[in-house]
Design an enzyme around this catalytic site. Structure first.
Site, PDB file in Angstrom:
ATOM      1  N   HIS A 171       0.814  -1.223   0.000  1.00 30.13           N
ATOM      2  CA  HIS A 171       0.000   0.000   0.000  1.00 30.13           C
ATOM      3  C   HIS A 171       0.844   1.268   0.000  1.00 30.13           C
ATOM      4  CE1 HIS A 171       0.485  -0.158   4.495  1.00 30.13           C
ATOM      5  NE2 HIS A 171       0.421   1.156   4.378  1.00 30.13           N
ATOM      6  N   ASP A 215      -0.017  -7.621   1.462  1.00 28.02           N
ATOM      7  CA  ASP A 215       0.503  -6.259   1.594  1.00 28.02           C
ATOM      8  C   ASP A 215       2.035  -6.263   1.675  1.00 28.02           C
ATOM      9  OD1 ASP A 215       0.562  -3.537   1.802  1.00 28.02           O
ATOM     10  OD2 ASP A 215      -0.202  -3.443   3.859  1.00 28.02           O
ATOM     11  N   GLN A 268       1.082   5.991  12.074  1.00 26.57           N
ATOM     12  CA  GLN A 268       1.224   6.635  10.782  1.00 26.57           C
ATOM     13  C   GLN A 268       2.694   6.891  10.475  1.00 26.57           C
ATOM     14  OE1 GLN A 268      -0.863   9.866  12.258  1.00 26.57           O
ATOM     15  NE2 GLN A 268      -2.895   9.148  11.713  1.00 26.57           N
ATOM     16  N   GLY A 269       3.102   6.516   9.292  1.00 31.76           N
ATOM     17  CA  GLY A 269       4.488   6.706   8.905  1.00 31.76           C
ATOM     18  C   GLY A 269       5.363   5.490   9.134  1.00 31.76           C
ATOM     19  N   ASP A 270       4.832   4.477   9.833  1.00 34.97           N
ATOM     20  CA  ASP A 270       5.595   3.250  10.074  1.00 34.97           C
ATOM     21  C   ASP A 270       5.305   2.168   9.033  1.00 34.97           C
ATOM     22  OD1 ASP A 270       6.990   4.024  12.414  1.00 34.97           O
ATOM     23  OD2 ASP A 270       5.174   3.751  13.597  1.00 34.97           O
ATOM     24  N   SER A 271       4.272   2.368   8.218  1.00 35.67           N
ATOM     25  CA  SER A 271       3.900   1.375   7.215  1.00 35.67           C
ATOM     26  C   SER A 271       5.107   0.896   6.419  1.00 35.67           C
ATOM     27  CB  SER A 271       2.879   1.957   6.237  1.00 35.67           C
ATOM     28  OG  SER A 271       1.576   1.848   6.722  1.00 35.67           O
TER      29      SER A 271
END
Length: 296
Positions: free
Chosen positions: A109, A155, A242-245
């Site tokens: 993603h 993913d 958020q931002g660790d994906s």
């Protein structure tokens, strides 16, 4: 995101005050091809787009307002320089790990469709994004997104770099042997739900949560067995955000070496009670990852 880095005009869901929102842990909107509106509302990964200024302060390449991304591990402590040398920060606002010295393993993603792509900058060798000492920055040349990815499961993605990064790599689990116990997560993601990108890499430990227990939590009934793995404390307080994906979830193997068992994927909010993080189960896709990497 297209191969040129443009974002689809989908309202960001991560960090918005919806009670049971399955949301991405990056700031990049996932591709929409083959995804229905219903799937988008239930399967968007941990994404949210913030202002360009926040990212421009710590990002390592210029970005547009549409691409601005930021955030870190919740409840973590600062990682030491060189502690996790395989960690990579990607310029679209995601994390990743060096699968080989020239290939980064991240989340599907976080990227666009499979194909040539020179829009991504991978940064490695530092825990402080503002430090230039030891910092390595390399552009992408190609992106490989998991075949059949549509927003639910699968993913994972690979990013080929223009040249190798001379740092240790992170091996991936090829069996389920290490899919239990306590895991380590690390990244530059938000310290709080809806927070901003961090300058320093943080690390934290999160315990395994069984599929049955994970599915019992509100909003997690759609967990995909054998493709996703849950981790987190029932009381919350520690989580990826958020931002660790795309960043790795890892632990020690029988030889006391780090081994990657998961990829940061999605969750409901960040560090909420009874709302664990959900990670791509790497061992399920190990063969496909190896095959794809060999062809890059």
């Amino acid at each position: 995101m297209s191969q040129k880095g443009a974002l689809f005009p989908i309202p960001p869901l991560r960090g918005m005050p919806l009670t049971y929102q399955r949301s991405p842990r990056s700031y990049v909107q996932p591709p929409t091809e083959g995804i229905t509106l219903k799937k988008l509302l239930t399967a968007l990964k941990r994404c949210a787009v913030l202002g360009a200024a926040a990212l421009a302060i710590v990002s390592l390449q210029p970005v547009s307002a549409a691409q601005a991304a930021d955030s870190r591990v919740v409840g973590g402590t600062r990682a030491a320089q060189g502690e996790f040398p395989f960690m990579v920060r990607l310029s679209m606002g995601c994390g990743g790990a060096l699968y080989t010295q020239q290939i980064v393993l991240t989340a599907a993603h976080c990227v666009g469709s499979t194909g040539a792509n020179t829009s991504i900058t991978a940064t490695a060798g530092v825990v402080d994004l503002q430090s230039t000492s030891g910092r390595v920055q390399v552009r992408s040349t190609y992106v490989y997104r998991a075949p059949g990815y549509n927003g639910n499961g699968k993913d994972w993605a690979l990013i080929k770099l223009a040249q190798p990064i001379n740092l240790p790599t992170l091996k991936i689990a090829t069996t389920t042997q290490y899919n239990t116990g306590t895991f380590t997560v690390a990244g530059w993601g938000a310290a709080t739900e809806g927070g901003s990108q961090q300058r320093y890499m943080l690390k934290a430990n999160v315990p395994f949560v069984s599929d049955a227990q994970c599915r019992s939590y509100s909003g997690y009934s759609g967990l995909i067995a054998n493709e996703e793995i849950c981790a987190g404390l029932p009381s919350g307080g520690v989580d990826t955000c958020q931002g660790d994906s795309g960043g790795p979830m890892f632990r020690r193997d029988a030889s006391n070496a780090w081994i990657q068992v998961g990829i940061v994927s999605w969750g409901i909010g960040c560090a909420r009670p009874n709302a664990p993080g959900v990670y791509t189960e790497v061992s399920t896709f190990a063969s496909a990852i190896a095959s794809a990497a060999a062809g890059l």
